[in-house]
Design an enzyme around this catalytic site. Structure first.
Site, short mmCIF file in Angstrom:
data_model
loop_
_atom_site.label_atom_id
_atom_site.label_comp_id
_atom_site.label_asym_id
_atom_site.label_seq_id
_atom_site.Cartn_x
_atom_site.Cartn_y
_atom_site.Cartn_z
N SER A 70 43.90 47.61 37.96
CA SER A 70 42.87 48.51 37.46
C SER A 70 43.04 48.70 35.95
O SER A 70 43.98 48.17 35.34
CB SER A 70 42.95 49.88 38.15
N LYS A 71 42.15 49.48 35.36
CA LYS A 71 42.16 49.68 33.91
C LYS A 71 43.45 50.29 33.41
O LYS A 71 43.84 50.07 32.26
CB LYS A 71 40.97 50.56 33.50
N ARG A 72 44.12 51.06 34.27
CA ARG A 72 45.37 51.69 33.82
C ARG A 72 46.47 50.66 33.57
O ARG A 72 47.49 50.98 32.95
CB ARG A 72 45.84 52.73 34.83
N HIS A 73 46.27 49.44 34.03
CA HIS A 73 47.25 48.38 33.81
C HIS A 73 46.94 47.56 32.56
O HIS A 73 47.64 46.59 32.26
CB HIS A 73 47.32 47.45 35.02
N GLY A 74 45.89 47.93 31.84
CA GLY A 74 45.51 47.18 30.63
C GLY A 74 44.16 46.51 30.82
O GLY A 74 43.34 46.95 31.62
#
Length: 571
Positions: free
Chosen positions: A304-308
């Site tokens: 997801s976006k929290r991983h980059g």
């Protein structure tokens, strides 16, 4: 192969009673489904041939945002399967979410697919015989098939309010039962239905799910998968606003577009049960299914976006090549059975097999993606690589021109340190910088300093002031190497004791690319009109000025050396 096994009589209704009067069709929908039960089995086969004439696959993104790398991999696997079988790759836009779907997002998705090289045979911009290829333009078709199901009694009108449905779920939860529809309107009489219609009560179309039986499919990736029908409950196919639901649209679209193989993410696996029931009810041939595993983050959670960065567009803007992206995405869950990991798109088409797609989740490793991109960057023809990097250097404000002998030689020297086009900024700025004081103050430089570095510096300055070094550099690498050989004899140094002090004093660094080429390039960079003023370049003349001003006594005593004279630092 997919099997539907029921203990219910309703599937005996095989044809649509299109010519029957309306009141008789309604009577059938309410009365003929209450006959006594008897057991029998129905088998629905998805037996399309694997030859190229019948293979038709689709990628069906929703234009509600950017193309995620997971979606891109699904598109890639569909593309590779179609091309490897000589079939068709269809692009269909699933834009029934009217509030979130935008034409801007659709354009971005199409751009990303084109950038990856995944050209589609049918779809927006390409046309085809099975259009339109946007779900928002196919509503008449969905309503036509919904009416067929209503007429055959396989769907019914449900007048339950939102409050009633919420209450059903709450009761089911208290009883620890699955939150399925209780079937309140499944057995309503014609009179009850007519009464609600006359009042103008909003209604949905619900699919009449058998109360007993199971579905079994042989997934091309996951093997045999089965579901019990008693976990489902009657589900909605048309909303009260007249809009079809996702599972109904997808089934109608795949069937009417003659899709032979549905290759999609495993998160769609639960949808297969509803879709299979609709296929059977409409007497459509079932496609073969292949559910691809999710792409996972390093912590094994869903990427997801929290991983980059997670979208194809982001990676394009970061300087990744489509060749590297495609190669890496293909390896997320697939391999050709060898140790080889480098593939062009054409080679992937030749090697790809759906049987070699792994059913376990694949970890997205951004470090490996960079490495893979670097392989493809270095595999580019030298002219293309030089053009790409030269244009980058000019647009980044480091050089004033994007081509010429300096660019050619700099790319050849520095390419091994470039995995992304954007990396080229750092390696060139590093070459142009001169962090001498910081280097000499580091513990790693102590052996070089103690090896009479001050004496070598004095000899170098003398050679520069006499014109020896400028003359040698003007002759290029051959002139420089000839001078270095003579300098080594005069100072009685050779090997590391000669080259290390020269590297430190002339480049300001202990490590770097091939020294002779580096020194000649630094000399060339001092010519007018090559390096932009804002690049922080320290010319050869300025470097020798710094050497003349160096406080060697303070350095030898271990005292800190002022850095004011250093015109640029390593980036």
């Amino acid at each position: 192969m997919a099997s539907l096994v029921f203990n219910t009589p309703w599937l005996r209704v095989r044809s649509f009673p299109e010519l029957a009067p309306t009141f008789l069709r309604r009577r059938q929908s309410s009365s003929s489904f209450h006959s006594s039960r008897r057991s029998f089995a129905v088998v629905a086969c998805s037996s399309q041939s694997s030859n190229g004439d019948s293979v038709r696959v689709r990628f069906a993104p929703s234009p509600t945002g950017n193309l995620h790398v997971g979606g891109a991999r699904t598109a890639l696997f569909n593309y590779l399967f179609a091309r490897s079988k000589g079939g068709k790759f269809v692009l269909r836009i699933e834009d029934t979410d009217l509030e979130r779907s935008t034409r801007e997002s659709e354009a971005a998705v199409l751009q990303d697919l084109s950038w990856l090289g995944l050209d589609w045979d049918e779809g927006p911009g390409a046309g085809g015989d099975f259009g339109p290829y946007r779900q928002s333009e196919r509503n008449a078709l969905y309503k036509q098939y919904a009416e067929k199901l209503l007429e055959s009694g396989q769907v019914y009108r449900c007048f339950c309010s939102s409050e009633e449905l919420v209450k059903m779920k709450e009761i089911a939860k208290l009883k620890q039962l699955p939150p399925v529809y209780t079937g309140k309107w499944a057995t309503a009489s014609d009179a009850e239905v007519e009464q609600e219609l006359e009042k103008g009560t909003p209604f949905t179309y619900r699919f009449r799910v058998p109360k007993e039986g199971s579905l079994k499919i042989n997934d091309l990736i996951r093997g045999e998968v089965s579901w019990n029908l008693d976990t489902l409950g009657d589900f909605v196919v048309m909303r009260s606003n007249g809009q079809p639901v996702y599972n109904f649209c997808v089934t109608v679209d795949d069937a009417t577009m003659a899709i032979s193989h549905v290759i999609r993410a495993e998160e769609h696996l639960p949808n297969t049960l509803r879709q299979a029931l609709i296929y059977k009810a409409l007497e459509f041939q079932m496609p073969q299914f292949a559910h691809v595993s999710l792409i996972l983050a390093p912590d094994r959670s869903k990427l997801s976006k929290r991983h980059g960065a997670t979208s194809v567009g982001q990676y394009r803007e970061m300087g990744f090549l489509p060749q590297g992206m495609v190669n890496y995405l293909a390896l997320l869950g697939w391999g050709d059975g060898t140790e080889n990991e480098f593939f062009t798109l054409e080679q992937l088409v030749e090697k790809f097999s759906i049987e070699r797609v792994n059913k376990s989740g694949a970890i997205f490793d951004s470090t490996k993606l960079r490495w893979m991109n670097g392989l493809h960057l270095k595999a580019l023809p030298s002219e293309k690589l030089t053009k790409l990097v030269g244009e980058r250097w000019k647009s980044a404000g480091i050089l004033t021109e994007s081509e010429g002998s300096f660019v050619d030689e700099a790319v050849e020297l520095l390419k091994d340190g470039i995995d992304l086009v954007t990396d080229s900024d750092k390696v060139l700025l590093n070459l142009l910088s001169y962090p001498l004081h910081a280097t000499l103050a580091s513990p790693e430089a102590k052996p070089a300093v103690e090896d009479k570095l001050q004496e070598v510096a004095a000899s170098l300055v003398a050679a520069y002031d006499s014109g020896e070094i400028p003359s040698a550099l003007a002759e290029g690498q051959s002139g420089w190497q000839k001078w270095v050989k003579a300098f080594g004899k005069s100072t009685k140094r050779k090997g590391k004791s000669l080259f290390m002090p020269l590297r430190v004093l002339l480049t300001g660094k202990l490590h770097g690319p091939e020294m002779a080429t580096s020194i000649v390039l630094i000399h060339k960079a001092g010519s007018p009109g090559i390096v932009a003023p804002q690049a922080g370049f320290v010319s050869m003349e300025e470097r020798f000025k710094i050497l003349r001003e160096m406080d060697w006594e303070a350095l030898n005593k271990g005292e800190s050396v002022p850095l004011e004279s250093t015109a640029a630092t390593s980036t």
